[in-house]
Design an enzyme around this catalytic site. Sequence first.
Site, PDB file in Angstrom:
ATOM      1  N   CYS A  37       0.854  -1.178   0.000  1.00 49.59           N
ATOM      2  CA  CYS A  37       0.000   0.000   0.000  1.00 49.59           C
ATOM      3  C   CYS A  37       0.892   1.231   0.000  1.00 49.59           C
ATOM      4  CB  CYS A  37      -0.877   0.012   1.245  1.00 49.59           C
ATOM      5  SG  CYS A  37      -1.788  -1.514   1.466  1.00 49.59           S
ATOM      6  N   ARG A  74       1.680   1.376  -5.937  1.00 47.80           N
ATOM      7  CA  ARG A  74       1.865   0.462  -4.807  1.00 47.80           C
ATOM      8  C   ARG A  74       0.577  -0.282  -4.439  1.00 47.80           C
ATOM      9  NH1 ARG A  74       6.494   1.400  -2.198  1.00 47.80           N
ATOM     10  NH2 ARG A  74       5.746   0.187  -0.464  1.00 47.80           N
ATOM     11  N   TRP A  87      -3.719  -1.908  -1.345  1.00 46.97           N
ATOM     12  CA  TRP A  87      -3.669  -3.192  -2.075  1.00 46.97           C
ATOM     13  C   TRP A  87      -4.136  -4.217  -1.060  1.00 46.97           C
ATOM     14  CZ3 TRP A  87      -1.313  -7.989  -1.787  1.00 46.97           C
ATOM     15  CH2 TRP A  87      -1.289  -8.738  -2.973  1.00 46.97           C
ATOM     16  N   ASN A 143       0.587  -0.023   6.038  1.00 44.13           N
ATOM     17  CA  ASN A 143       1.085  -0.820   4.919  1.00 44.13           C
ATOM     18  C   ASN A 143       1.808  -2.019   5.521  1.00 44.13           C
ATOM     19  OD1 ASN A 143       2.361  -1.872   2.650  1.00 44.13           O
ATOM     20  ND2 ASN A 143       3.989  -0.319   2.683  1.00 44.13           N
ATOM     21  N   GLY A 144       1.359  -3.222   5.190  1.00 42.79           N
ATOM     22  CA  GLY A 144       2.008  -4.416   5.732  1.00 42.79           C
ATOM     23  C   GLY A 144       0.961  -5.390   6.227  1.00 42.79           C
ATOM     24  N   GLU A 176      10.496 -14.122 -19.216  1.00 44.40           N
ATOM     25  CA  GLU A 176      10.191 -12.714 -18.994  1.00 44.40           C
ATOM     26  C   GLU A 176       9.188 -12.191 -20.027  1.00 44.40           C
ATOM     27  OE1 GLU A 176      10.487 -10.809 -16.648  1.00 44.40           O
ATOM     28  OE2 GLU A 176      10.351  -8.773 -17.419  1.00 44.40           O
ATOM     29  N   LYS A 204       5.657 -10.528 -19.003  1.00 42.36           N
ATOM     30  CA  LYS A 204       5.300  -9.157 -19.414  1.00 42.36           C
ATOM     31  C   LYS A 204       3.919  -9.148 -20.051  1.00 42.36           C
ATOM     32  CE  LYS A 204       7.130  -7.051 -17.692  1.00 42.36           C
ATOM     33  NZ  LYS A 204       8.166  -7.446 -16.769  1.00 42.36           N
ATOM     34  N   GLU A 263       0.954 -10.275 -17.339  1.00 45.89           N
ATOM     35  CA  GLU A 263       0.654  -9.444 -16.166  1.00 45.89           C
ATOM     36  C   GLU A 263      -0.082  -8.166 -16.534  1.00 45.89           C
ATOM     37  OE1 GLU A 263       3.953  -8.017 -13.784  1.00 45.89           O
ATOM     38  OE2 GLU A 263       5.235  -7.821 -15.520  1.00 45.89           O
ATOM     39  N   HIS A 320       6.509 -32.639 -23.901  1.00 45.20           N
ATOM     40  CA  HIS A 320       6.254 -33.538 -22.768  1.00 45.20           C
ATOM     41  C   HIS A 320       4.911 -33.236 -22.102  1.00 45.20           C
ATOM     42  CE1 HIS A 320      10.156 -35.373 -23.154  1.00 45.20           C
ATOM     43  NE2 HIS A 320      10.662 -34.164 -23.331  1.00 45.20           N
ATOM     44  N   LYS A 336       3.391  -2.713  -7.172  1.00 47.39           N
ATOM     45  CA  LYS A 336       4.779  -2.584  -7.615  1.00 47.39           C
ATOM     46  C   LYS A 336       5.753  -3.235  -6.649  1.00 47.39           C
ATOM     47  CE  LYS A 336       8.083  -0.936 -10.225  1.00 47.39           C
ATOM     48  NZ  LYS A 336       8.306  -1.682 -11.478  1.00 47.39           N
TER      49      LYS A 336
END
Length: 608
Positions: free
Chosen positions: A2, A27, A75, A101-102, A481, A485, A488, A504, A603
């Site tokens: 957050c 955030r 968040w 935040n946490g 990656e 990209k 997300e 496989h 983020k």
Amino acid sequence: MCGIVGYIGKSQAAPIILDGLAKLEYRGYDSAGMAIFDGEKINIEKSVGRLKVLENLTRGGATMPGFSGIGHTRWATHGVPSDVNSHPHFNKNQTIAVVHNGIIENYIPLKKKMIANGYEFVSETDTEVLAHLLDYYYKGNPLEAITKVLHRVEGSYALGILFSDHPKEIYAVRKDSPLIVGQNEDGCFIASDVPAILKYTRTVTYVDNQEVVKLSADELHFYTVDEEEIQKESVTIDWDANAAEKGGYEHFMLKEIYEQPKTVTDTISPRIKDGDIVIDELNMTDEELKAVRRIHIVACGSAYHTGVTAKYILEGLCRVPVEVDVASEFRYRNPILEEGSMVIVISQSGETADTLAALREAKSRGFKVLGIVNVVGSSIAREADSVLYTWAGPEIAVATTKAYSAQLSALYLLAMKIGKVKGTISNELFASLLEDLKKLPYQIELLLGQKEKIQKFANRYVGAKDIFFIGRGIDYAISLEGSLKLKEISYVHSEAYAAGELKHGTISLIEDGTLVVAVSTQPELYQKTISNIVEVKARGAFVMAIATEDNVAMEKAADYTIYVPETNPYFANSLAIIPLQLFGYYVAVGKGCDVDKPRNLAKSVTVE
Ligand code: M6R
């Protein structure tokens, strides 16, 4: 995850807080709120939804007059995004307001105790426990109440707190979640990250774990959890304030993609001196580097993908075995770290909870940790034994691009340095690698010039259901990656596979028209990857290849090819990733997604 902003001073607090929260929306952005002291009482406005909703609700802060306040962009962890779960949270008499935040890990037993003490909870959050605990311990001295609460709670937190009967103060606290405080002639600020207050001040102080800060209009006082006052040094932030603005680009992500030539230059140039690589920050003698027998790389997300790339490079150039771990696994798998092991953690934010925990795990076993970190002064930067900074500047888009490129550059330097010291790289190879390294920024510029071509191609796939990425060796790392990209930010399901692994099982998912992106930059594997392309095409796949210019056979093998300039194959990721970043970006734009703030993400992931 957050974002927190607080202000006390001579100006109206609400507009400053809203402005700061806008810089921290990366955030967390599922709800937002503010608590402002109006001279008599604390008023709270909060709402589910983006910060815009709060801005409209308060008419840009005009409906919340007052010279001190705290704000939050959320968040969600405990409790769905909703008005009632949004921060700030009040105590029962609405005299104490808290933003957090946490995660408070022991909130359930604490909540039970508070309920037994007659407290009523209105939200599902862990944070509300803090508001009631503060109420419980508050006997007129905020510092005393705060430190008592800190002795009771477990977990991670950065807090902003207002007490209505101490109107000339606001309080801030931190443990394992980032928090800074700043000051100018107008007032004092708290924030989760520098960009929130950069417009107002460049003089900031990093709050350390379990420190409490008392802010008034013109003073900052720091205390330990035992209420002892301590002195702290402030630092001057020398970033360009524009670095945290969009500067004419439609999204931060596109701006950051375009900043990559500079980022790579800024990360490598200061460390190339007289034809050699000089990494003073390593704090390791050549003898110590020579003695490295194993390397452990630990990171999350894209930073982990740079670690996967580095494994191929370090093993290839330095002939040292490398283990790469996702930090959330490393921290709990009781890893075997033998004498002679070097531990490297990689993180853009420097605040990722799992990476930080992995660092602590390695340190607790007596190993020195090298951090490859972007955010100066972040927790990982401060706790690592040595720090190799990536000079990417502030990265705002949730999907990393330029910090990823900077991490790769830092790892190239490290591999070349270790290889040279160990004597596993000849002088000729070293000189040629150095030349190729210096060319990367220009070659990235060239690739950015292909933007329109990639955009056109991406537009064909805005309706795609599944997209697969395949590659071998470093091309597999690039695929990981490229796939992340895309998914997300565009919400298109995608997976990356080592090209030889697809048959496989996963190949059964290939249908007529399924897009397979094949990365092929490693000359000794060109033919092998082409065989895998043939396999998927035989099942109906449409293949887009990202291939090095000399890979002429690809023209026939793939349905569509984007060529990347030639470089040493160890550096190919830095080039091949550019079209993949643009591809993901344009699929997301084509779908109308909120590119910079993808759903459910934040983020910096400061919870485990
Ligand atoms: O700040 P960090 O580099 O430690 O973050 C690690 C991951 O959370 C991050 O790379 C994440 O995967 C990004 N969303 C990727 O774009």
